[in-house]
Design a protein around this motif. Sequence first.
Motif, PDB file in Angstrom:
ATOM      1  N   LEU A 217       0.807  -1.217   0.000  1.00 31.66           N
ATOM      2  CA  LEU A 217       0.000   0.000   0.000  1.00 31.66           C
ATOM      3  C   LEU A 217       0.841   1.268   0.000  1.00 31.66           C
ATOM      4  CD1 LEU A 217      -2.860  -0.978   2.484  1.00 31.66           C
ATOM      5  CD2 LEU A 217      -2.655  -1.442   0.037  1.00 31.66           C
ATOM      6  N   GLY A 218       2.162   1.121   0.128  1.00 26.52           N
ATOM      7  CA  GLY A 218       3.034   2.296   0.124  1.00 26.52           C
ATOM      8  C   GLY A 218       2.789   3.213   1.306  1.00 26.52           C
ATOM      9  N   ALA A 219       2.581   2.625   2.491  1.00 27.98           N
ATOM     10  CA  ALA A 219       2.212   3.402   3.669  1.00 27.98           C
ATOM     11  C   ALA A 219       3.243   4.482   4.003  1.00 27.98           C
ATOM     12  CB  ALA A 219       2.026   2.478   4.868  1.00 27.98           C
ATOM     13  N   ASP A 220       2.740   5.693   4.231  1.00 27.77           N
ATOM     14  CA  ASP A 220       3.565   6.775   4.775  1.00 27.77           C
ATOM     15  C   ASP A 220       3.589   6.701   6.293  1.00 27.77           C
ATOM     16  OD1 ASP A 220       4.169   8.455   2.291  1.00 27.77           O
ATOM     17  OD2 ASP A 220       1.988   8.292   2.190  1.00 27.77           O
ATOM     18  N   ARG A 221       2.478   6.252   6.862  1.00 31.86           N
ATOM     19  CA  ARG A 221       2.370   5.970   8.289  1.00 31.86           C
ATOM     20  C   ARG A 221       1.568   4.693   8.421  1.00 31.86           C
ATOM     21  NH1 ARG A 221      -0.006  11.537   8.933  1.00 31.86           N
ATOM     22  NH2 ARG A 221      -1.919  10.478   9.572  1.00 31.86           N
ATOM     23  N   VAL A 222       1.700   4.031   9.576  1.00 32.00           N
ATOM     24  CA  VAL A 222       0.919   2.827   9.851  1.00 32.00           C
ATOM     25  C   VAL A 222       0.101   3.064  11.120  1.00 32.00           C
ATOM     26  CG1 VAL A 222       0.971   0.363  10.369  1.00 32.00           C
ATOM     27  CG2 VAL A 222       2.617   1.328   8.759  1.00 32.00           C
ATOM     28  N   GLY A 223      -1.218   2.870  11.020  1.00 31.85           N
ATOM     29  CA  GLY A 223      -2.059   2.981  12.195  1.00 31.85           C
ATOM     30  C   GLY A 223      -1.779   1.844  13.157  1.00 31.85           C
ATOM     31  N   HIS A 224      -1.360   2.163  14.356  1.00 31.60           N
ATOM     32  CA  HIS A 224      -0.933   1.217  15.401  1.00 31.60           C
ATOM     33  C   HIS A 224       0.500   0.737  15.098  1.00 31.60           C
ATOM     34  CE1 HIS A 224      -4.823   1.369  17.275  1.00 31.60           C
ATOM     35  NE2 HIS A 224      -5.392   1.089  16.119  1.00 31.60           N
ATOM     36  N   GLY A 225       0.652  -0.379  14.412  1.00 31.93           N
ATOM     37  CA  GLY A 225       1.989  -0.818  14.004  1.00 31.93           C
ATOM     38  C   GLY A 225       2.841  -1.433  15.084  1.00 31.93           C
ATOM     39  N   ILE A 226       2.284  -1.640  16.285  1.00 32.21           N
ATOM     40  CA  ILE A 226       3.134  -2.065  17.396  1.00 32.21           C
ATOM     41  C   ILE A 226       3.704  -3.468  17.210  1.00 32.21           C
ATOM     42  CG2 ILE A 226       2.044  -0.553  19.084  1.00 32.21           C
ATOM     43  CD1 ILE A 226       0.530  -3.072  20.127  1.00 32.21           C
ATOM     44  N   ARG A 227       3.031  -4.291  16.393  1.00 34.38           N
ATOM     45  CA  ARG A 227       3.524  -5.662  16.212  1.00 34.38           C
ATOM     46  C   ARG A 227       4.770  -5.701  15.324  1.00 34.38           C
ATOM     47  NH1 ARG A 227      -0.944  -9.093  17.243  1.00 34.38           N
ATOM     48  NH2 ARG A 227       0.458 -10.868  16.908  1.00 34.38           N
ATOM     49  N   ALA A 228       5.174  -4.560  14.802  1.00 35.26           N
ATOM     50  CA  ALA A 228       6.441  -4.485  14.055  1.00 35.26           C
ATOM     51  C   ALA A 228       7.610  -4.891  14.931  1.00 35.26           C
ATOM     52  CB  ALA A 228       6.662  -3.074  13.522  1.00 35.26           C
ATOM     53  N   THR A 229       7.441  -4.776  16.247  1.00 35.44           N
ATOM     54  CA  THR A 229       8.530  -5.141  17.157  1.00 35.44           C
ATOM     55  C   THR A 229       8.828  -6.637  17.120  1.00 35.44           C
ATOM     56  OG1 THR A 229       6.935  -5.291  18.978  1.00 35.44           O
ATOM     57  CG2 THR A 229       8.147  -3.217  18.729  1.00 35.44           C
ATOM     58  N   GLN A 242      11.710   6.172   7.750  1.00 33.76           N
ATOM     59  CA  GLN A 242      10.980   7.139   8.584  1.00 33.76           C
ATOM     60  C   GLN A 242       9.464   7.025   8.375  1.00 33.76           C
ATOM     61  OE1 GLN A 242      12.462   9.704  11.071  1.00 33.76           O
ATOM     62  NE2 GLN A 242      13.395   7.666  10.960  1.00 33.76           N
ATOM     63  N   ILE A 243       8.991   5.781   8.421  1.00 30.36           N
ATOM     64  CA  ILE A 243       7.561   5.505   8.373  1.00 30.36           C
ATOM     65  C   ILE A 243       7.051   5.456   9.810  1.00 30.36           C
ATOM     66  CG2 ILE A 243       5.793   3.828   7.727  1.00 30.36           C
ATOM     67  CD1 ILE A 243       7.683   2.953   5.435  1.00 30.36           C
ATOM     68  N   ALA A 244       6.202   6.398  10.153  1.00 34.05           N
ATOM     69  CA  ALA A 244       5.750   6.519  11.538  1.00 34.05           C
ATOM     70  C   ALA A 244       4.694   5.487  11.884  1.00 34.05           C
ATOM     71  CB  ALA A 244       5.197   7.921  11.784  1.00 34.05           C
ATOM     72  N   CYS A 245       4.706   5.054  13.129  1.00 33.60           N
ATOM     73  CA  CYS A 245       3.645   4.211  13.682  1.00 33.60           C
ATOM     74  C   CYS A 245       2.780   5.077  14.594  1.00 33.60           C
ATOM     75  CB  CYS A 245       4.230   3.047  14.481  1.00 33.60           C
ATOM     76  SG  CYS A 245       5.014   1.777  13.459  1.00 33.60           S
ATOM     77  N   GLU A 246       1.466   5.041  14.355  1.00 33.39           N
ATOM     78  CA  GLU A 246       0.530   5.796  15.173  1.00 33.39           C
ATOM     79  C   GLU A 246       0.154   4.921  16.375  1.00 33.39           C
ATOM     80  OE1 GLU A 246      -1.325   7.502  10.987  1.00 33.39           O
ATOM     81  OE2 GLU A 246      -2.559   6.290  12.336  1.00 33.39           O
ATOM     82  N   VAL A 247       0.906   5.040  17.442  1.00 29.93           N
ATOM     83  CA  VAL A 247       0.761   4.146  18.598  1.00 29.93           C
ATOM     84  C   VAL A 247      -0.302   4.700  19.546  1.00 29.93           C
ATOM     85  CG1 VAL A 247       1.944   3.041  20.525  1.00 29.93           C
ATOM     86  CG2 VAL A 247       3.162   3.419  18.357  1.00 29.93           C
TER      87      VAL A 247
END
Length: 346
Positions: A217-229, A242-247
């Motif tokens: 999807l070419g995300a500029d930001r990811v809503g939540h995204g915490i499971r990236a850890t 520098q793709i932000a996670c909206e935590v």
Amino acid sequence: MEMPRPLSALPKAHLHLHFTGSMRHATLIELAREHGLHLPDALVQDWPPKLRATDERGWFRFQRLYDIARSALRRPEDIYRLVRETAEDEAAEGSAWLEIQVDPSGYAHRFGGLTATMELVLDAVHRAAAHAGIGIAVVVAANRTRHPLDAKTLARLATHYLDQGVVGFGLSNDERRGRARDFDGAFRIARRAGLLAVPHGGELLGAASVAECVDDLGADRVGHGIRATESPRLMERLADRQIACEVCPMSNVGLGVTERAEDVPLRRLFDAGVPIALGADDPLLFGSRLLPQYELARQVYGFRDAEVAELARQSIRASAAPEQVRKELLQRVDAWLAAPGDQPGA
């Protein structure tokens, strides 16, 4: 010993707030009374509701409560009131820029169709921004439980209002019921027009969900995204690009994604260099707005004022605010940090 600086005075951008979910609880009670709408106990005396959406039944209950709350918005004046009060609450918490997320198809049957709903929301946003003295923009969000063709319709609608306050295109609802990659066509439409791509991912599903948002999807930001850890390599990619996670910590706890606030991996993401934009998600259902998320950063995750200031900077940099607005807000963050920490905490 210096007292911590007041967090309500820290300029910040709020990038993860859903439309109905931004409503004040007292306003929901009042509108329900006016419209003769019966509210379940979970939205009245047992508020905020006890939720656990990690199974399908739990998510259905969460969605049902959200839908009931949305049904209280029946007149244009209800929309204007919701956005005005949200803007007032944001300003009181130091939020100088808000990107509020709305799926207009959830309201279209009451307000004359998609276009009329979009124009009503945008007019309410413009008026509320002027009233509260903050910047407000709109993210149009598709529902991943609906057909991807519906998402394309919303993407085209969003692009039509690009110069009138719409800044992004999102994808929300239960990750388990709609793969991100199925919506790539809609996101291509949005990105080509210059909208930010801001899909939800990595909340109820793991790191692969975040990766799909980024890769497909070419995300500029990811809503939540915490499971990236769960993937150090993915965290490295998010940091590099520098793709932000909206935590949204209190949302994660409220939905049972983590057992305790301490378990939300905010510190891990921050230390890995992943940009973070703290968000409240749905204060109406989780009982807390933006400021308590920053209080958690300080009190639970051990962020000192310099780190809290960097969280605010990251939210501002990740926003769609005009360059001059971002520059001014970043200067105000620097001024907040430069002030002596001798005032009572927020």
